[in-house]
Each structure stands twice: as C-alpha cells, then as structure tokens.
Design a protein around this motif. Structure first.
Motif, short mmCIF file in Angstrom:
data_model
loop_
_atom_site.label_atom_id
_atom_site.label_comp_id
_atom_site.label_asym_id
_atom_site.label_seq_id
_atom_site.Cartn_x
_atom_site.Cartn_y
_atom_site.Cartn_z
N VAL A 1 52.83 135.90 125.39
CA VAL A 1 53.18 134.99 127.14
C VAL A 1 52.49 133.56 127.26
N GLY B 1 52.97 145.29 124.90
CA GLY B 1 52.22 144.87 125.07
C GLY B 1 51.92 144.30 126.31
N CYS B 2 52.84 144.40 126.83
CA CYS B 2 53.48 143.60 128.28
C CYS B 2 53.43 144.34 129.97
N PRO B 3 52.14 144.57 130.33
CA PRO B 3 51.40 144.61 130.43
C PRO B 3 50.49 145.36 128.74
N CYS C 1 44.78 142.27 131.40
CA CYS C 1 44.97 142.52 132.45
C CYS C 1 45.85 143.70 132.68
N CYS D 1 48.28 137.50 124.77
CA CYS D 1 48.84 138.58 125.48
C CYS D 1 50.62 137.77 124.85
N LYS E 1 58.57 142.11 132.62
CA LYS E 1 57.72 140.64 133.20
C LYS E 1 57.78 140.02 131.12
N SER F 1 50.49 141.67 138.58
CA SER F 1 51.26 143.49 137.59
C SER F 1 49.61 143.65 138.13
N PRO G 1 43.76 138.09 130.06
CA PRO G 1 43.85 138.25 128.58
C PRO G 1 43.63 136.42 127.76
FE1 F3S Z 1 49.75 140.95 130.27
FE2 F3S Z 1 50.52 138.77 129.33
FE3 F3S Z 1 52.11 140.52 130.04
S1 F3S Z 1 48.62 139.42 130.87
S2 F3S Z 1 51.41 141.27 132.47
S3 F3S Z 1 50.23 141.01 128.94
S4 F3S Z 1 52.22 138.42 130.43
#
Ligand code: F3S
Length: 386
Positions: free
Chosen positions: A343, A286-288, A117, A341, A360, A138, A78
């Motif tokens: 993060v 939505g992480c991943p 990701c 994303c 995560k 991940s 991302p």
């Molecule tokens: Fe993907 Fe961002 Fe989480 S790259 S695994 S959504 S920290």
C-alpha cells in the motif's frame, strides 16, 4: 491541564523540537479534555513512506527533530521500498533518494531501525496495562486488544511527539472506564482462518469508533492481527474484546450495549464488495506484515510450485531473519520484501489489479493505489496459481 516540573521544563526550556512536541501534546490534550500527561513506555510512529508523507511530512519531521533524541523505545512503520531490492520493486531513483532522507531523519532521532506495522513481532511488545503511544491503526487495535496495553489511536505527529517527550495526554483508552465493549457480536457459524479479515471489516463498519465484543470466537494471534487491521480500516475502531481470550475481555460490556448476530452471508457480502478483478498483476501477502509462522506456512504451500503472477510477501527484516529457510523458498517463486508494504509502495506505476488475503489492503488499495482487487485467504490464493 496539570504539568509536572519535568514537563514544564521541557515546554519552557527544552530544545526546539522538545518545545514543539510538548505544545502539540498539550493542544491535543486540551481538545480531548485530558487531565494530565502520563509517561509512556514505548511509541510506534506512522508516516515513514515518502509516498504517504511527501515533502511536507519530511519538513515537519526535520523541524521537530531539532535538538532531540527519543526518550522511550520507539519503532516506526514501513517505508516505501525494500532498501536492498527497490529496483526489483520498480521504485524510481528520485523516490528512493527522498525515502533514504526520511530513513536518516528517523535514525538521527534514535528511532529503531524497525520499519514495520507489527512492532509487537520484533520486541516492541508492551504488557497488560502498560501505557504507550502508538500510531498505525492496525497496531493500535492489536496493542489494546491482544496485548492489553493502553493507547489511543494516535496519528504520526502525536506518536512522534510522545517519542521526543516520553509523555501522552491522559484520556480515552488510557482510562479503564472507557475500555468496555459497546457492541456484542454473536457468531452463528464456525469461523475459519480466512474469515477474520471480512469479519473485522463487517464489525468495524457497524462500530465506527465504538468497541466490538465478540462472543464464541476462537482465534490465533495471526487471526487477530488480520482482524485488527480490518476493524481499523472500515471504522475507526481502536480496540476489541474476544470473550475468554483477550486481556480486557473481563471488563465486559457497557450498559445498554447493542447486539448484532453475524451470519456467514454478512462476510460473503463483504468479500463480494472487495472483489473486482479476476486477473491480478500481482499477489500481495503480508498486510499487516507477515509473522514468522505466516512466512513458514506460505513457503510450505509454495513447495508444490507457483504459476501465478509476481508474488510479494511483505515483512520486517527482523522477522525475515527468524526464518531464513522459508524466505529462501519464497524467494525462489516470488519476493520477500522487507520493511515495506504494497500500500505504501508505488505499485500503481506498474499494476492495475492485486490479489491479496488482507482486508486492510482490499480496502485501501483501490483508493490509494488505483487497484482492482481479488480477495481470498492465503491458501486459496496459492492453490489457484499453483
Ligand atoms: Fe501494514 Fe502496510 Fe498493511 S503498513 S497494515 S502492510 S497497509
């Protein structure tokens, strides 16, 4: 390290970027005592957000790209913004301009317009035994464990070098003898959907870079996606097994393996460690990146309304196009953000606390984005703010 004629040609007579990429892979192979360089069928590259790579990363990318095109299917992680909705994400113009420069560098190289990701949800899905070179921890864990493909936990530069050359050093998880379990986890309770994030974090902390082997665990692919991300965030785990479920589970455990009994309290302790806020500014799912099934599920829950803070659901543009009705419903209450994303965005410019269902994100948001955390499974989060 033995090189084939083709590899020697790339090293000695290739373009500027091909020579650099070969030098990088050979140096990496020497560090890990690799016997040779083996062909890969795909790569997945990390390091696409301007926030994470900055100007030095852009310079490296620009330099190594000279005279190169990708030799194998290559997807990429991302970026720091949704290209169509970046103003709604409060992204600064200067950031957006730099981000667009990075996008162009990857596009010129021939990397797919993927920005996710979860490349395995959009067609970059290697089969059992396929050698690949993937970064993004991940995705590495998911590829090795759920798909049965073979990759080491590459960094962005080495995955990029594999993309340019089509090769990776042959060591570690490319060899079957290194893929057996190190630590047996036996669960003494029934695991539900919301437990996979904390279970992964708990096991990753114990394992470090070793391979966990889970017994008595039933899970969906989305559950394993969540657990893959958590395992890789508390430890440097690169693969796991679930007995009777994952392709390499039949390889079993190494001699002298460690055994751990997991109790529900262990997972509660993890969640207590994450939880530092009761009043989030933002809810991030939505992480991943969300699968089509997760977007549909979220949309179904939102039909009953939303009274919470701003809601983000992150996914790839390709996955969002698979479920347009769900995307429309989510957009009525929040934002489906594509190719980015929470993060790797500049969320810290306007938020101090985030609610999330991701292990995560709960691990990285405090350090990388200065956020306090409210962790819970998706259903509980949505019910709380309905
Ligand atoms: Fe993907 Fe961002 Fe989480 S790259 S695994 S959504 S920290």
């Amino acid at each position: 390290m033995e090189l084939t004629k083709e590899q020697e040609n790339l090293l000695n007579e290739g373009s500027h970027g091909e020579k650099k990429a070969m030098e990088l892979l050979i140096a990496l192979g020497r560090v890990y005592d690799a016997s040779d360089l083996i062909p890969v069928t795909s790569t997945h590259i990390s390091g696409a957000s301007y926030k994470t790579i900055g100007d030095p990363g852009m310079e490296f990318l620009s330099d190594i790209s000279q005279g190169c095109r990708t030799k194998v299917r290559s997807t990429v992680n991302p970026i720091g913004m949704d290209r169509k909705r970046y103003d709604e994400m409060r992204v600064r113009e200067e950031f957006a301009a730099k981000q667009n420069d990075i996008i162009r560098l990857y596009e010129n190289l021939g990397v797919e317009n993927s920005w996710t990701c979860t490349p395995y949800l959009i067609g970059n899905r290697p089969g059992v035994g396929e050698h690949v070179s993937w970064a993004e921890s991940s995705a590495v864990v998911f590829a090795n464990s759920v798909l049965g493909a073979r990759t080491n936990r590459e960094g962005g530069p080495s995955a990029l070098a594999s993309s340019i050359t089509g090769f990776t050093p042959n060591y570690g998880l490319h060899k079957e003898e290194n893929r057996r379990g190190d630590v047996l986890f036996e669960l003494e309770f029934e695991v539900s959907e919301g437990d996979f994030a904390s279970l992964g974090y708990f096991a990753g902390k114990i394992c470090g870079d070793r391979i966990p082997y889970f017994r008595r665990l039933s899970a969906t692919e989305d559950d394993l996606k969540s657990m893959s991300a958590s395992l890789a965030s508390s430890g440097s785990v690169s693969m796991f097994h679930v007995e009777g479920l994952t392709p390499d589970g039949s390889l079993g455990l190494k001699e002298g393996y460690e055994k751990v009994q997991v109790e529900r309290k262990d997972l509660e302790d993890v969640e207590n460690e994450w939880n530092t806020s009761e009043e989030p500014d933002l809810v991030a799912i939505g992480c991943p990146h969300c699968s089509a099934g997760e977007l549909k599920k979220l949309a179904g829950m939102l039909k009953k309304g939303w009274n919470g803070p701003e809601l983000w659901a992150c996914t790839s543009e390709a996955v969002s196009k698979q479920v347009p009705e769900a995307v429309e419903i989510i957009n009525e209450h929040g934002k489906v953000l594509c190719d980015t994303c929470v993060v790797v965005s500049s969320v810290e410019d306007f938020s101090e606390a985030i609610a999330t269902n991701s292990g995560k994100a709960s691990t990285y948001l405090p350090s990388l984005c200065k956020q306090r955390i409210m962790f819970s499974d998706m259903e509980t989060l949505v019910r709380r703010f309905r």
